[in-house]
Design a protein around this motif. Structure first.
Motif, PDB file in Angstrom:
ATOM      1  N   PHE A  92     -57.825-121.261  21.034  1.00 51.57           N
ATOM      2  CA  PHE A  92     -57.915-122.458  20.201  1.00 51.57           C
ATOM      3  C   PHE A  92     -57.342-122.259  18.800  1.00 51.57           C
ATOM      4  CE2 PHE A  92     -60.178-125.299  17.266  1.00 51.57           C
ATOM      5  CZ  PHE A  92     -59.866-126.532  17.834  1.00 51.57           C
ATOM      6  N   ALA A  93     -57.837-121.245  18.059  1.00 50.52           N
ATOM      7  CA  ALA A  93     -57.413-121.088  16.663  1.00 50.52           C
ATOM      8  C   ALA A  93     -57.834-119.726  16.138  1.00 50.52           C
ATOM      9  CB  ALA A  93     -58.019-122.194  15.799  1.00 50.52           C
ATOM     10  N   ASP A  94     -57.469-119.468  14.896  1.00 52.88           N
ATOM     11  CA  ASP A  94     -57.948-118.273  14.201  1.00 52.88           C
ATOM     12  C   ASP A  94     -59.062-118.681  13.256  1.00 52.88           C
ATOM     13  OD1 ASP A  94     -58.076-115.600  13.339  1.00 52.88           O
ATOM     14  OD2 ASP A  94     -56.804-116.056  11.611  1.00 52.88           O
ATOM     15  N   ASP A  95     -60.222-118.044  13.398  1.00 50.80           N
ATOM     16  CA  ASP A  95     -61.381-118.343  12.555  1.00 50.80           C
ATOM     17  C   ASP A  95     -61.391-117.366  11.385  1.00 50.80           C
ATOM     18  OD1 ASP A  95     -63.775-118.935  11.412  1.00 50.80           O
ATOM     19  OD2 ASP A  95     -64.988-118.612  13.202  1.00 50.80           O
ATOM     20  N   HIS A  96     -61.219-117.892  10.166  1.00 47.53           N
ATOM     21  CA  HIS A  96     -61.150-117.025   8.990  1.00 47.53           C
ATOM     22  C   HIS A  96     -62.512-116.508   8.548  1.00 47.53           C
ATOM     23  CE1 HIS A  96     -56.911-117.775   8.508  1.00 47.53           C
ATOM     24  NE2 HIS A  96     -57.119-119.077   8.589  1.00 47.53           N
ATOM     25  N   ALA A  97     -63.604-116.985   9.164  1.00 45.56           N
ATOM     26  CA  ALA A  97     -64.929-116.434   8.847  1.00 45.56           C
ATOM     27  C   ALA A  97     -65.126-115.066   9.486  1.00 45.56           C
ATOM     28  CB  ALA A  97     -66.028-117.388   9.321  1.00 45.56           C
ATOM     29  N   VAL A  98     -64.285-114.746  10.467  1.00 44.98           N
ATOM     30  CA  VAL A  98     -64.335-113.439  11.139  1.00 44.98           C
ATOM     31  C   VAL A  98     -62.996-112.752  10.931  1.00 44.98           C
ATOM     32  CG1 VAL A  98     -64.521-112.220  13.336  1.00 44.98           C
ATOM     33  CG2 VAL A  98     -65.994-114.202  12.868  1.00 44.98           C
ATOM     34  N   MET A  99     -63.049-111.538  10.413  1.00 42.75           N
ATOM     35  CA  MET A  99     -61.822-110.764  10.260  1.00 42.75           C
ATOM     36  C   MET A  99     -61.970-109.453  11.023  1.00 42.75           C
ATOM     37  SD  MET A  99     -62.127-109.635   6.251  1.00 42.75           S
ATOM     38  CE  MET A  99     -60.542-108.788   6.299  1.00 42.75           C
ATOM     39  N   GLY A 100     -60.855-108.929  11.489  1.00 45.17           N
ATOM     40  CA  GLY A 100     -60.921-107.681  12.229  1.00 45.17           C
ATOM     41  C   GLY A 100     -59.551-107.226  12.664  1.00 45.17           C
ATOM     42  N   GLY A 101     -59.495-105.986  13.113  1.00 44.50           N
ATOM     43  CA  GLY A 101     -58.232-105.437  13.579  1.00 44.50           C
ATOM     44  C   GLY A 101     -58.316-103.941  13.765  1.00 44.50           C
ATOM     45  N   LEU A 102     -57.165-103.341  13.902  1.00 42.35           N
ATOM     46  CA  LEU A 102     -57.043-101.896  14.062  1.00 42.35           C
ATOM     47  C   LEU A 102     -57.010-101.230  12.697  1.00 42.35           C
ATOM     48  CD1 LEU A 102     -54.244-102.044  16.760  1.00 42.35           C
ATOM     49  CD2 LEU A 102     -56.615-101.395  17.191  1.00 42.35           C
ATOM     50  N   ALA A 103     -57.605-100.051  12.603  1.00 41.41           N
ATOM     51  CA  ALA A 103     -57.609 -99.340  11.326  1.00 41.41           C
ATOM     52  C   ALA A 103     -57.929 -97.875  11.573  1.00 41.41           C
ATOM     53  CB  ALA A 103     -58.642 -99.951  10.378  1.00 41.41           C
ATOM     54  N   ARG A 104     -57.925 -97.112  10.509  1.00 39.09           N
ATOM     55  CA  ARG A 104     -58.381 -95.722  10.558  1.00 39.09           C
ATOM     56  C   ARG A 104     -59.560 -95.574   9.605  1.00 39.09           C
ATOM     57  NH1 ARG A 104     -55.310 -91.738  12.922  1.00 39.09           N
ATOM     58  NH2 ARG A 104     -53.317 -92.450  13.775  1.00 39.09           N
ATOM     59  N   PHE A 105     -60.595 -94.909  10.105  1.00 43.51           N
ATOM     60  CA  PHE A 105     -61.754 -94.611   9.275  1.00 43.51           C
ATOM     61  C   PHE A 105     -61.880 -93.098   9.199  1.00 43.51           C
ATOM     62  CE2 PHE A 105     -66.301 -93.518   8.977  1.00 43.51           C
ATOM     63  CZ  PHE A 105     -66.592 -94.112   7.751  1.00 43.51           C
ATOM     64  N   ASN A 106     -61.700 -92.549   8.010  1.00 43.37           N
ATOM     65  CA  ASN A 106     -61.650 -91.091   7.837  1.00 43.37           C
ATOM     66  C   ASN A 106     -60.671 -90.470   8.828  1.00 43.37           C
ATOM     67  OD1 ASN A 106     -63.534 -91.323   5.806  1.00 43.37           O
ATOM     68  ND2 ASN A 106     -65.275 -90.695   7.058  1.00 43.37           N
ATOM     69  N   ASP A 107     -59.517 -91.120   8.952  1.00 41.60           N
ATOM     70  CA  ASP A 107     -58.408 -90.705   9.813  1.00 41.60           C
ATOM     71  C   ASP A 107     -58.721 -90.825  11.308  1.00 41.60           C
ATOM     72  OD1 ASP A 107     -55.711 -90.006   9.676  1.00 41.60           O
ATOM     73  OD2 ASP A 107     -56.139 -87.944  10.249  1.00 41.60           O
ATOM     74  N   ARG A 108     -59.812 -91.500  11.658  1.00 45.51           N
ATOM     75  CA  ARG A 108     -60.161 -91.732  13.064  1.00 45.51           C
ATOM     76  C   ARG A 108     -59.739 -93.163  13.426  1.00 45.51           C
ATOM     77  NH1 ARG A 108     -65.628 -90.638  16.115  1.00 45.51           N
ATOM     78  NH2 ARG A 108     -66.128 -89.453  14.246  1.00 45.51           N
ATOM     79  N   PRO A 109     -58.939 -93.357  14.475  1.00 47.15           N
ATOM     80  CA  PRO A 109     -58.557 -94.723  14.868  1.00 47.15           C
ATOM     81  C   PRO A 109     -59.788 -95.505  15.340  1.00 47.15           C
ATOM     82  CG  PRO A 109     -57.149 -93.084  15.932  1.00 47.15           C
ATOM     83  CD  PRO A 109     -58.303 -92.342  15.333  1.00 47.15           C
ATOM     84  N   VAL A 110     -59.954 -96.715  14.816  1.00 51.90           N
ATOM     85  CA  VAL A 110     -61.107 -97.548  15.154  1.00 51.90           C
ATOM     86  C   VAL A 110     -60.682 -99.009  15.219  1.00 51.90           C
ATOM     87  CG1 VAL A 110     -62.761 -95.976  14.040  1.00 51.90           C
ATOM     88  CG2 VAL A 110     -61.794 -97.905  12.742  1.00 51.90           C
TER      89      VAL A 110
END
Length: 320
Positions: A92-110
């Motif tokens: 349906f759409a992109d909800d800007h109240a929720v954000m998320g994606g791929l990232a690294r946390f302390n060099d760990r892919p999450v």
């Protein structure tokens, strides 16, 4: 500019007087106000410590809602690297109240997912004050599926007054989307850790927080309903929100005792809004600790542990 809560008004007066003295001294270099200003600073520090040493549940709720608390976007910018936002629910759409994606946390892919409230009038309207619509939860489901497929831990940051109750959201299956997101949390075979960074409101929070490990900031709240909503239902009077806040037992300290949250992350004196950098550092340490506790567990164990944790919650609550 510091925004003071209702119960912080005496503190605002003292800190205001100290700032007025310093402003006068800047205009007249012959004035020596250092000693008097330092005395007011000490008085303000003592009052701040006293105010925050024994906050009532309602005051904790006010602190959790403070507009200057670090929000999801602040944590992502501070704690994660190589963040790549993924948008839309492919339906349906992109909800800007929720954000998320791929990232690294302390060099760990999450994969990181969170509610975002916004930090000014324009962004709050764009983010719908952190109240997600069905497409927001379906976006979260898509991201959790992606994490499961590639064996990436999921980190969720919870900060919402609740799911959006509007007509359009209901027409597009709000309750079903929340239920599916909660179900997906229970199904994925990767570590899932969650932190309540402000408000954890209703099913809108549960849909992200059905995790292997749940942490709450010291002055955050997590509840099936807001104090105002509870008071309106029980007493037909929203002004009884203080009594409702006491009855809900929604503070981090209450929920640790009841076994709902696994750990409480301390906030510096005066709350996260006064010391955002220190707070985000503490959250980083807690996330790293929770992920370390889950390292080495296979998918079947992670799923079983998560399921058993939530099945046991009622028994813990009755025992308390």
């Amino acid at each position: 500019m510091t925004q003071y809560l209702e119960f912080e008004k005496p503190l605002a007066e003292i800190e205001g007087k100290a700032e007025e003295l310093r402003a006068l001294a800047r205009q007249n270099e012959e004035m020596d106000v250092a000693e008097e200003a330092a005395g007011l600073d000490a008085k303000a520090e003592a009052l701040l410590a006293d105010l925050y040493s024994n906050l009532t549940p309602w005051r904790k709720c006010q602190v959790a809602r403070h507009p200057d608390r670090p929000h999801c976007i602040d944590y992502i910018n501070a704690l994660f690297t190589d963040y790549t936002a993924l948008a839309g629910d492919r339906n349906f759409a992109d909800d800007h109240a929720v954000m998320g994606g791929l990232a690294r946390f302390n060099d760990r892919p999450v994969v990181v997912i969170g509610h975002e409230k916004g930090n000014d009038t324009k962004s709050r309207i764009e983010r719908n004050f952190g109240m997600a619509r069905p497409e927001g939860y379906r976006k979260a489901i898509r991201l959790m599926d992606l994490a499961d497929r590639f064996g990436l831990p999921v980190i969720t940051l919870v900060d919402t007054p609740g799911a959006y109750p509007g007509k359009g959201a209901e027409e597009r299956g709000q309750s079903e989307a929340i239920a599916r997101s909660t179900e997906k949390c229970l199904q994925i075979g990767v570590p899932l850790v969650s932190v309540v960074i402000g408000e954890g409101g209703s099913g809108g929070a549960v849909a992200f927080a059905t995790a292997n490990k749940l942490a709450m900031l010291e002055h955050s709240v997590y509840s099936v309903i807001s104090p105002e909503g509870c008071a309106s239902i029980l007493w037909k009077d929203a002004d009884k929100m203080r009594e409702a806040a006491e009855a809900l037992r929604f503070t981090a300290q209450d929920l640790k005792q009841l076994g709902v949250t696994d750990r409480i992350i301390p906030e510096a004196q005066g709350g996260a809004h006064r010391h955002p950098d220190a707070t985000m550092a503490s959250v980083s340490s807690a996330i790293e600790a929770m992920l370390s506790e889950l390292d080495g567990k296979d998918a079947a164990t992670l799923i079983a542990d998560r399921r058993n944790k939530f099945l046991a919650l009622g028994q813990t609550g009755l025992a308390a």
